[in-house]
Design a protein around this motif. Structure first.
Motif, short mmCIF file in Angstrom:
data_model
loop_
_atom_site.label_atom_id
_atom_site.label_comp_id
_atom_site.label_asym_id
_atom_site.label_seq_id
_atom_site.Cartn_x
_atom_site.Cartn_y
_atom_site.Cartn_z
N UNK B 355 37.07 38.47 47.69
CA UNK B 355 36.97 37.51 48.80
C UNK B 355 36.84 38.25 50.12
N UNK B 356 37.64 39.33 50.25
CA UNK B 356 37.61 40.08 51.51
C UNK B 356 37.52 41.58 51.21
N UNK B 357 36.71 41.92 50.22
CA UNK B 357 36.48 43.33 49.89
C UNK B 357 37.54 43.95 49.00
N UNK B 358 38.43 43.11 48.42
CA UNK B 358 39.53 43.70 47.64
C UNK B 358 39.15 43.99 46.18
N UNK B 359 38.00 43.53 45.72
CA UNK B 359 37.44 43.83 44.39
C UNK B 359 38.44 43.70 43.26
N UNK B 360 38.64 42.50 42.82
CA UNK B 360 39.59 42.26 41.72
C UNK B 360 38.82 42.14 40.41
N UNK B 392 40.98 28.60 54.60
CA UNK B 392 40.78 29.75 55.48
C UNK B 392 42.14 30.35 55.87
N UNK B 393 42.37 31.63 55.64
CA UNK B 393 41.50 32.55 54.90
C UNK B 393 41.46 32.22 53.40
N UNK B 394 40.52 32.83 52.69
CA UNK B 394 40.34 32.55 51.26
C UNK B 394 41.54 32.98 50.43
N UNK B 395 41.58 32.52 49.20
CA UNK B 395 42.72 32.87 48.33
C UNK B 395 42.29 32.87 46.87
N UNK B 396 43.14 33.46 46.06
CA UNK B 396 42.92 33.45 44.61
C UNK B 396 43.62 32.25 44.01
N UNK B 397 42.94 31.55 43.10
CA UNK B 397 43.60 30.49 42.34
C UNK B 397 43.43 30.83 40.86
N UNK B 398 44.56 30.94 40.17
CA UNK B 398 44.50 31.18 38.74
C UNK B 398 44.59 29.83 38.03
N UNK B 399 43.61 29.54 37.21
CA UNK B 399 43.65 28.32 36.38
C UNK B 399 44.23 28.71 35.04
N UNK B 429 45.16 43.12 47.21
CA UNK B 429 45.43 41.68 47.41
C UNK B 429 46.76 41.54 48.15
N UNK B 430 47.78 42.26 47.65
CA UNK B 430 49.10 42.19 48.29
C UNK B 430 49.00 42.53 49.77
N UNK B 431 48.31 43.64 50.07
CA UNK B 431 48.20 44.10 51.47
C UNK B 431 47.46 43.07 52.32
N UNK B 432 46.41 42.49 51.73
CA UNK B 432 45.58 41.55 52.52
C UNK B 432 46.31 40.22 52.74
N UNK B 433 47.17 39.84 51.79
CA UNK B 433 47.96 38.62 52.00
C UNK B 433 48.97 38.88 53.12
N UNK B 434 49.60 40.06 53.06
CA UNK B 434 50.60 40.41 54.09
C UNK B 434 49.97 40.43 55.49
N UNK B 435 48.77 40.95 55.57
CA UNK B 435 48.15 41.07 56.89
C UNK B 435 47.37 39.80 57.28
N UNK B 437 44.75 38.48 55.88
CA UNK B 437 43.30 38.46 55.60
C UNK B 437 43.03 37.50 54.42
N UNK B 438 44.01 37.38 53.54
CA UNK B 438 43.93 36.42 52.43
C UNK B 438 45.10 35.44 52.54
N UNK B 439 44.88 34.21 52.09
CA UNK B 439 46.01 33.27 51.97
C UNK B 439 46.76 33.61 50.69
N UNK B 440 48.03 33.23 50.59
CA UNK B 440 48.76 33.48 49.35
C UNK B 440 48.06 32.83 48.16
N UNK B 441 48.15 33.49 47.02
CA UNK B 441 47.46 33.00 45.81
C UNK B 441 48.14 31.74 45.29
N UNK B 442 47.39 31.02 44.48
CA UNK B 442 47.96 29.78 43.92
C UNK B 442 47.69 29.74 42.42
N UNK B 443 48.38 28.83 41.76
CA UNK B 443 48.17 28.65 40.33
C UNK B 443 47.96 27.16 40.06
N UNK B 444 46.98 26.86 39.24
CA UNK B 444 46.70 25.47 38.89
C UNK B 444 46.73 25.35 37.37
#
Lengths: 100, 491, 60
Positions: B355-360, B392-399, B429-435, B437-444
């Motif tokens: 999402x922001x260059x973190x390449x997962x 905004x900012x983008x985030x990871x969602x695990x389904x 991801x951890x670093x970008x959430x802290x700063x 750049x990413x919103x905290x991840x979510x689970x659905x």
């Protein structure tokens, strides 16, 4: 969930009341089995009083549609509530099922 | 010579399909492999006689010899259950197009009955039918079944789930020599199949007794006492299905087959149960691009320049006319077999989420989900990842689909766990959430049977069941709509 | 009879496979060199590709 079946001319009309979910989908399949396994069957599902269809319920609808394709049968779904219609559209079911 | 992708060959392939020869290679092309990845417009990959020979020598002869050496007398060499179905279309040039695994099965079509239990009507289906039933119906009669072979572990796992749900019907059919009326099979095929079946009340009684004890203890050794192994691709993204299969198999080992694509058979397991694949040095010319390389370059490494523990994009020049071809797979070197690297598939480049260059990678997601399952103490059915840029900012969602619905009031805790695990798997991801750049991840969580429904839909659209790969990344609008619509809003 | 034939087929296959294991073992001892030889061969093909016309290709 309640299932009421009646014969109208050539077609079997099924009124569905409540929800088709993990707990009820097996019963739903079983109850309808005698209708959708006949060559050239005609099934009308009335969704007027149906509030919810889960993934498990969609799997049963897909199974009946497959049978319809194989046995030259028909399944028509009527009076779908907007929230279920939205699920049909988002999952691509509206292109597979016949919905009126 | 620059790198190439499939698009560079389309023009030539289209001419080849109408009968022109010698366009990308002078070696005769004898088959076109349809890739399983794309639903709308599968690629047609030319396959030469040489490539088919390599597949035959490694995927069948070499692999069965490895299994034989590992199992010795434990493998009694009875017939197997083959789940690979052959659905070929005839092209304008008269050649067949279909899966590469199907080509291997086709080449031994006259020996099929001697090696496998499934009748030719299901191995070469002409219409859609209940193939799981037919495979099982015939395999269950055979007490001395030796093994199951499938392209992917998903097919084997689905088959066992079907058995768990439908054993009463199948056993009753074995007892009476019938095929249940509800089973979808074309009439002529039903007639042919019934002619090959006799009532077998003795076998039915033994099976019924085994099934009535339930599926909590491994069922396979109880119904097939000579069963020796499963042969299927089951590592990496397939591991959730492999874990499930262990439940049915008990101590019976798995041979993880090959690391291959329609373009080439690239690596093979040299040991039973190993999930590391030895690169096959004579199957293609291999070049490697370090995966963390920032800038685009034409420079590549050869196999002797690779380092253990590092990830590389693989580039092949194959035996069917593809040159410096980027298959878009990234592999990790995990060891060596003589001077040959042992590799593991890590991720597909176009399946990597960023999402922001973190390449997962798929690997990161798979590790996070496995750790989540351990901590939340739940049983996993399947999972996918979605890069949500709608917020905004983008985030990871695990389904995720679990066997049993998880407590609704714990959702906050589940979010915390997945957030923590993703941050460990990919520290970026951890670093970008802290700063921020990413919103905290979510689970659905999705409703029960959602992943099975997705597979049902794909099969309905004509994809062969054993060609189906798990949905690891929700990367198209179709997948996005499907999984969002079936989110479990009550959990 | 039904049990003997699969055994024979598998044994034949495995016999070929065991030879392949030995061959593979040898190949992997010189894997980088063997693999680079494939590049040399393919470079000829590569030239063919770059010339593009089918008639020239067929003469190669």
């Amino acid at each position: 969930m309640e299932i009421k079946c009646k014969q109208e001319n050539e077609a079997t009309v099924v009124d569905l009341i409540g929800r088709i979910d993990t707990n009820t989908s097996a019963d739903f399949q079983k109850e309808l089995e005698e209708y959708y396994t006949k060559e050239g069957f005609s099934l009308i599902l009335n969704f007027e009083n149906l509030d919810f269809v889960s993934s498990a319920g969609l799997r049963v609808l897909l199974l009946i549609q497959k049978k319809a394709n194989a046995l030259k049968g028909k399944m028509l779904i009527k009076n779908v509530k907007p929230e279920i219609q939205e699920v049909f559209e988002m999952t691509g079911f509206s292109g597979i099922l016949t919905i009126e | 010579m620059p790198f190439s992708t499939y698009d560079d060959y389309i023009e030539y392939i289209e001419k080849m399909l109408t009968g022109e020869e010698g366009l990308i290679t002078n070696d005769p092309i004898i088959h076109y492999a349809l890739t399983s990845g794309s639903v709308d417009n599968p690629k047609k990959i030319p396959v030469s006689e040489d490539t088919v020979k390599l597949y035959r020598e490694y995927a069948t002869q070499y692999s069965f010899a490895v299994i034989s050496e590992a199992l010795g007398e434990k493998w009694k060499k009875g017939r197997g259950l083959n789940l690979m179905e052959v659905k070929f279309e005839t092209l304008p040039n008269g050649l067949f197009a279909g899966s590469i695994s199907g080509r291997g099965v086709y080449s031994i079509k006259n020996l099929l009955f001697l090696m496998f239990t499934s009748p030719k009507e299901v191995v070469f289906p002409t219409e859609i039918m209940d193939s799981k039933y037919i495979h099982l119906r015939y395999a269950l009669i055979e007490k001395s079944l030796s093994y199951i072979v499938s392209a992917f572990m998903t097919g084997v796992c689905d088959l066992m789930k079907y058995l768990e749900a439908n054993w009463e019907m199948i056993v009753s059919d074995i007892e009476n020599g019938t095929i249940n009326e509800d089973i979808k099979i074309p009439d002529d095929v039903r007639k042919t199949l019934l002619a090959k079946i006799k009532p077998d009340p003795k076998r039915a009684a033994a099976l019924r007794a085994a099934f009535q004890k339930g599926f909590d203890d491994p069922i396979i050794p109880r119904i097939w006492p000579e069963f020796a192994f499963v042969h299927a691709i089951g590592s990496g993204g397939f591991s959730v299905y492999t874990d499930k299969m262990r439940h049915y198999l008990g101590d019976i080992p798995i041979y993880f087959s090959v690391y291959a694509a329609s373009e080439s058979i690239m690596a093979i397991c040299s040991e039973m149960e190993s999930q590391a694949f030895v690169l096959i040095p004579d199957s293609a010319f291999y070049e490697f691009i370090p995966a963390n390389q920032e800038e685009e370059t034409n420079e590549t490494l050869t196999m002797d320049q690779l380092e253990t523990g590092k990830d590389y994009e693989i580039v092949i020049t194959n035996t069917s006319g593809f040159y410096r071809y980027r298959i878009k797979d990234v592999v990790r070197v995990v060891g060596w077999y003589n001077k040959c690297p042992k590799i593991q598939f890590v991720y597909r480049l176009n399946q990597m989420v960023s999402i922001a260059g973190e390449k997962t990678t798929e690997d990161c997601i798979s590790w996070s989900v496995r750790e989540f399952v351990k901590e939340a103490k739940c049983e996993l059915v399947d999972y996918s990842v979605y890069a949500d840029i709608g917020v905004s900012p983008g985030r990871y969602v695990i389904f995720m689909e679990t066997e049993k619905r998880l407590a609704k009031d714990q959702h906050h805790e589940y979010r915390r766990i997945i957030e923590e695990k993703l941050g460990i798997a990919n520290p970026s991801i951890g670093a970008k959430v802290k700063s921020g750049v990413l919103s905290p991840s979510d689970i659905t969580f999705v409703q029960e049977e959602t992943y099975a429904l997705y597979r049902d839909l794909m099969i309905m659209r004509g994809i062969s069941g054993n060609q189906l790969k798990p949905v690891r990344v929700i990367d198209t609008l179709v997948k996005e709509n499907f999984f969002f619509a079936l989110a479990d809003k009550e959990s | 009879m039904m049990k003997i034939i699969p055994k024979l087929i598998y044994s034949l296959n495995i016999k070929k496979g065991k030879k392949k294991i030995k061959h593979f073992d040898e190949l992997t001892k010189n894997a980088p060199e063997i693999n680079k030889q494939l590049r040399t061969i393919k470079k000829v093909c590569l030239f063919r590709l770059m010339t593009t016309t089918s008639s020239i290709l067929k003469k190669c």
